[in-house]
Structures are given as structure tokens and as C-alpha cells.
Motif scaffolding. Structure first.
Motif, PDB file in Angstrom:
ATOM      1  N   LEU A  11       0.821  -1.210   0.000  1.00  0.00           N
ATOM      2  CA  LEU A  11       0.000   0.000   0.000  1.00  0.00           C
ATOM      3  C   LEU A  11       0.856   1.261   0.000  1.00  0.00           C
ATOM      4  CD1 LEU A  11      -2.690  -1.124   2.547  1.00  0.00           C
ATOM      5  CD2 LEU A  11      -3.153  -0.406   0.198  1.00  0.00           C
ATOM      6  N   LYS A  12       1.897   1.257   0.816  1.00  0.00           N
ATOM      7  CA  LYS A  12       2.776   2.427   0.885  1.00  0.00           C
ATOM      8  C   LYS A  12       3.452   2.673  -0.461  1.00  0.00           C
ATOM      9  CE  LYS A  12       6.530   4.475   3.452  1.00  0.00           C
ATOM     10  NZ  LYS A  12       7.485   4.382   4.520  1.00  0.00           N
ATOM     11  N   LYS A  13       3.922   1.618  -1.082  1.00  0.00           N
ATOM     12  CA  LYS A  13       4.580   1.744  -2.384  1.00  0.00           C
ATOM     13  C   LYS A  13       3.587   2.228  -3.445  1.00  0.00           C
ATOM     14  CE  LYS A  13       7.263  -0.887  -5.722  1.00  0.00           C
ATOM     15  NZ  LYS A  13       7.820  -2.200  -6.070  1.00  0.00           N
ATOM     16  N   TRP A  14       2.365   1.680  -3.425  1.00  0.00           N
ATOM     17  CA  TRP A  14       1.343   2.094  -4.380  1.00  0.00           C
ATOM     18  C   TRP A  14       1.033   3.584  -4.227  1.00  0.00           C
ATOM     19  CZ3 TRP A  14      -3.597   3.970  -3.348  1.00  0.00           C
ATOM     20  CH2 TRP A  14      -4.439   4.086  -4.452  1.00  0.00           C
ATOM     21  N   VAL A  33      -4.196   2.413   7.642  1.00  0.00           N
ATOM     22  CA  VAL A  33      -4.685   1.072   7.949  1.00  0.00           C
ATOM     23  C   VAL A  33      -5.214   1.055   9.376  1.00  0.00           C
ATOM     24  CG1 VAL A  33      -4.034  -1.346   8.189  1.00  0.00           C
ATOM     25  CG2 VAL A  33      -3.025   0.033   6.370  1.00  0.00           C
ATOM     26  N   ARG A  34      -6.411   0.495   9.511  1.00  0.00           N
ATOM     27  CA  ARG A  34      -6.989   0.308  10.842  1.00  0.00           C
ATOM     28  C   ARG A  34      -7.746  -1.005  10.834  1.00  0.00           C
ATOM     29  NH1 ARG A  34     -11.213   4.133  14.130  1.00  0.00           N
ATOM     30  NH2 ARG A  34     -10.951   3.052  16.117  1.00  0.00           N
ATOM     31  N   GLY A  35      -7.223  -1.969  11.553  1.00  0.00           N
ATOM     32  CA  GLY A  35      -7.853  -3.285  11.596  1.00  0.00           C
ATOM     33  C   GLY A  35      -7.822  -3.949  10.238  1.00  0.00           C
ATOM     34  N   SER A  36      -9.007  -4.199   9.685  1.00  0.00           N
ATOM     35  CA  SER A  36      -9.102  -4.867   8.388  1.00  0.00           C
ATOM     36  C   SER A  36      -9.499  -3.905   7.267  1.00  0.00           C
ATOM     37  CB  SER A  36     -10.129  -5.998   8.475  1.00  0.00           C
ATOM     38  OG  SER A  36     -11.404  -5.473   8.768  1.00  0.00           O
ATOM     39  N   ALA A  37      -9.350  -2.611   7.510  1.00  0.00           N
ATOM     40  CA  ALA A  37      -9.733  -1.615   6.506  1.00  0.00           C
ATOM     41  C   ALA A  37      -8.579  -0.668   6.200  1.00  0.00           C
ATOM     42  CB  ALA A  37     -10.938  -0.810   6.995  1.00  0.00           C
ATOM     43  N   VAL A  38      -8.578  -0.197   4.968  1.00  0.00           N
ATOM     44  CA  VAL A  38      -7.601   0.790   4.503  1.00  0.00           C
ATOM     45  C   VAL A  38      -8.372   1.992   3.987  1.00  0.00           C
ATOM     46  CG1 VAL A  38      -5.761   1.277   2.860  1.00  0.00           C
ATOM     47  CG2 VAL A  38      -6.030  -1.040   3.762  1.00  0.00           C
ATOM     48  N   VAL A  39      -8.053   3.170   4.483  1.00  0.00           N
ATOM     49  CA  VAL A  39      -8.669   4.397   3.985  1.00  0.00           C
ATOM     50  C   VAL A  39      -7.641   5.106   3.108  1.00  0.00           C
ATOM     51  CG1 VAL A  39      -9.642   6.641   4.591  1.00  0.00           C
ATOM     52  CG2 VAL A  39     -10.187   4.622   5.977  1.00  0.00           C
ATOM     53  N   VAL A  40      -8.019   5.312   1.854  1.00  0.00           N
ATOM     54  CA  VAL A  40      -7.165   6.001   0.890  1.00  0.00           C
ATOM     55  C   VAL A  40      -7.609   7.465   0.848  1.00  0.00           C
ATOM     56  CG1 VAL A  40      -6.408   6.114  -1.511  1.00  0.00           C
ATOM     57  CG2 VAL A  40      -6.914   3.896  -0.469  1.00  0.00           C
ATOM     58  N   THR A  41      -6.657   8.378   1.070  1.00  0.00           N
ATOM     59  CA  THR A  41      -6.964   9.804   1.038  1.00  0.00           C
ATOM     60  C   THR A  41      -6.053  10.520   0.054  1.00  0.00           C
ATOM     61  OG1 THR A  41      -5.461  10.280   2.871  1.00  0.00           O
ATOM     62  CG2 THR A  41      -7.781   9.909   3.426  1.00  0.00           C
ATOM     63  N   GLU A  42      -6.564  11.629  -0.461  1.00  0.00           N
ATOM     64  CA  GLU A  42      -5.771  12.527  -1.299  1.00  0.00           C
ATOM     65  C   GLU A  42      -5.561  13.796  -0.480  1.00  0.00           C
ATOM     66  OE1 GLU A  42      -6.260  13.770  -5.791  1.00  0.00           O
ATOM     67  OE2 GLU A  42      -7.640  14.877  -4.501  1.00  0.00           O
ATOM     68  N   GLU A  43      -4.329  14.201  -0.336  1.00  0.00           N
ATOM     69  CA  GLU A  43      -4.010  15.385   0.456  1.00  0.00           C
ATOM     70  C   GLU A  43      -3.386  16.440  -0.447  1.00  0.00           C
ATOM     71  OE1 GLU A  43      -1.700  14.090   3.790  1.00  0.00           O
ATOM     72  OE2 GLU A  43      -3.233  12.641   4.375  1.00  0.00           O
ATOM     73  N   VAL A  58     -10.924   9.167  -0.451  1.00  0.00           N
ATOM     74  CA  VAL A  58     -11.117   8.680  -1.812  1.00  0.00           C
ATOM     75  C   VAL A  58     -11.864   7.352  -1.803  1.00  0.00           C
ATOM     76  CG1 VAL A  58      -9.944   7.875  -3.895  1.00  0.00           C
ATOM     77  CG2 VAL A  58      -9.061   9.853  -2.662  1.00  0.00           C
ATOM     78  N   ALA A  59     -11.378   6.402  -1.004  1.00  0.00           N
ATOM     79  CA  ALA A  59     -11.979   5.074  -0.973  1.00  0.00           C
ATOM     80  C   ALA A  59     -11.603   4.363   0.320  1.00  0.00           C
ATOM     81  CB  ALA A  59     -11.529   4.245  -2.168  1.00  0.00           C
ATOM     82  N   ARG A  60     -12.385   3.341   0.616  1.00  0.00           N
ATOM     83  CA  ARG A  60     -12.060   2.458   1.737  1.00  0.00           C
ATOM     84  C   ARG A  60     -12.043   1.038   1.191  1.00  0.00           C
ATOM     85  NH1 ARG A  60     -16.108   2.098   6.732  1.00  0.00           N
ATOM     86  NH2 ARG A  60     -17.432   1.321   5.056  1.00  0.00           N
ATOM     87  N   LEU A  61     -10.960   0.337   1.473  1.00  0.00           N
ATOM     88  CA  LEU A  61     -10.822  -1.058   1.072  1.00  0.00           C
ATOM     89  C   LEU A  61     -10.971  -1.906   2.326  1.00  0.00           C
ATOM     90  CD1 LEU A  61      -7.607  -0.610  -1.109  1.00  0.00           C
ATOM     91  CD2 LEU A  61      -9.980  -0.397  -1.834  1.00  0.00           C
ATOM     92  N   ARG A  62     -11.881  -2.882   2.277  1.00  0.00           N
ATOM     93  CA  ARG A  62     -12.116  -3.733   3.440  1.00  0.00           C
ATOM     94  C   ARG A  62     -11.764  -5.170   3.110  1.00  0.00           C
ATOM     95  NH1 ARG A  62     -17.759  -3.761   4.721  1.00  0.00           N
ATOM     96  NH2 ARG A  62     -18.151  -3.083   2.589  1.00  0.00           N
ATOM     97  N   HIS A  63     -10.953  -5.772   3.977  1.00  0.00           N
ATOM     98  CA  HIS A  63     -10.551  -7.166   3.804  1.00  0.00           C
ATOM     99  C   HIS A  63     -11.514  -8.042   4.589  1.00  0.00           C
ATOM    100  CE1 HIS A  63      -7.194 -10.375   4.050  1.00  0.00           C
ATOM    101  NE2 HIS A  63      -7.874 -10.472   2.929  1.00  0.00           N
ATOM    102  N   THR A  64     -12.317  -8.846   3.885  1.00  0.00           N
ATOM    103  CA  THR A  64     -13.315  -9.700   4.509  1.00  0.00           C
ATOM    104  C   THR A  64     -13.051 -11.153   4.138  1.00  0.00           C
ATOM    105  OG1 THR A  64     -14.852  -9.601   2.642  1.00  0.00           O
ATOM    106  CG2 THR A  64     -15.016  -7.830   4.274  1.00  0.00           C
ATOM    107  N   ASP A  65     -13.878 -12.034   4.653  1.00  0.00           N
ATOM    108  CA  ASP A  65     -13.763 -13.453   4.300  1.00  0.00           C
ATOM    109  C   ASP A  65     -14.034 -13.691   2.817  1.00  0.00           C
ATOM    110  OD1 ASP A  65     -13.141 -14.149   6.905  1.00  0.00           O
ATOM    111  OD2 ASP A  65     -15.236 -14.518   7.453  1.00  0.00           O
ATOM    112  N   GLU A  66     -14.861 -12.836   2.210  1.00  0.00           N
ATOM    113  CA  GLU A  66     -15.184 -12.968   0.784  1.00  0.00           C
ATOM    114  C   GLU A  66     -14.090 -12.402  -0.109  1.00  0.00           C
ATOM    115  OE1 GLU A  66     -17.643 -11.245   2.832  1.00  0.00           O
ATOM    116  OE2 GLU A  66     -18.326 -13.251   3.349  1.00  0.00           O
TER     117      GLU A  66
END
Length: 107
Positions: A11-14, A33-43, A58-66
Motif C-alpha cells: 500500500l505504501k509503495k502504491w 490502515v486500521r484493523g481490516s480496513a484501509v482508507v485512501v486519502t488525497e491530500e 477517496v476510498a475504503r478497502l475492506r478485507h473480509t472473508d469474501e
């Protein structure tokens, strides 16, 4: 599911690669990163060089069982699920979804 250290590095590299070197004094992309979610921001730096940088979700990516789910942010910064985007098995595929112009994550 907790986000792995390897995914945190990815994520950091991206985020660093999103902005050209010559523009990094004016704009940045961050992944929190917080728990199983990533919040992408534009500053962005203040336009007149005075004051604090502003941040826009910008977006939130959530890592779930699916798999990885992508949520968008409305103009007030509240999350809404992107139901038209299916869960994807890898972080790279979730990040690729953010670049699709049909989803308009970047405005």
C-alpha cells in the motif's frame, strides 16, 4: 481479517507511485490502515502556501472473508458500498478498481 505487513508495504509503495516526483510538494496520496480496513486519502497543500494541508477521502478497502471490498466516499466523507464492484481476491485487484474511470474515485 487483519491486514498483513506485506500488504502494508504494498500500500505504501502504491501510494508513493501515484504522484510524480515533481508534484509531491503539492499533493500526496496516503493509506491509513486500521484493523481490516484501509482508507485512501488525497491530500493537497494550501493553494496560497499558508495553512494546513487538506485531506479528502477517496476510498475504503475492506478485507473480509469474501475478499477485498471497495467503498466510496460521498462529498461529506461518509462511506457507501460500491455494490457494482464484486469482492476481489487480492489487494492489487482492489487497487486497480480505484483507477477505473467509470467509478470516479478520483473526481
Amino acid at each position: 481479517m487483519k491486514i498483513s505487513e506485506m500488504d502494508r508495504v504494498r500500500l505504501k509503495k502504491w501510494a508513493e507511485q501515484r504522484i510524480p516526483v515533481h508534484a509531491r510538494a503539492e499533493v500526496a496520496v496516503r493509506c491509513a490502515v486500521r484493523g481490516s480496513a484501509v482508507v485512501v486519502t488525497e491530500e493537497r497543500a494550501p493553494w496560497d502556501g499558508v495553512g494546513e494541508w487538506t485531506s479528502r477521502k477517496v476510498a475504503r478497502l475492506r478485507h473480509t472473508d469474501e475478499g477485498w471490498l471497495v467503498d466510496g466516499a460521498d462529498r461529506n466523507g461518509r462511506w457507501y458500498p460500491c455494490g457494482h464492484l464484486p469482492a476481489v481476491p487480492s489487494l492489487d485487484e482492489a487497487l486497480t478498481a480505484l483507477d477505473d474511470p467509470r467509478h470516479a474515485f478520483w473526481g
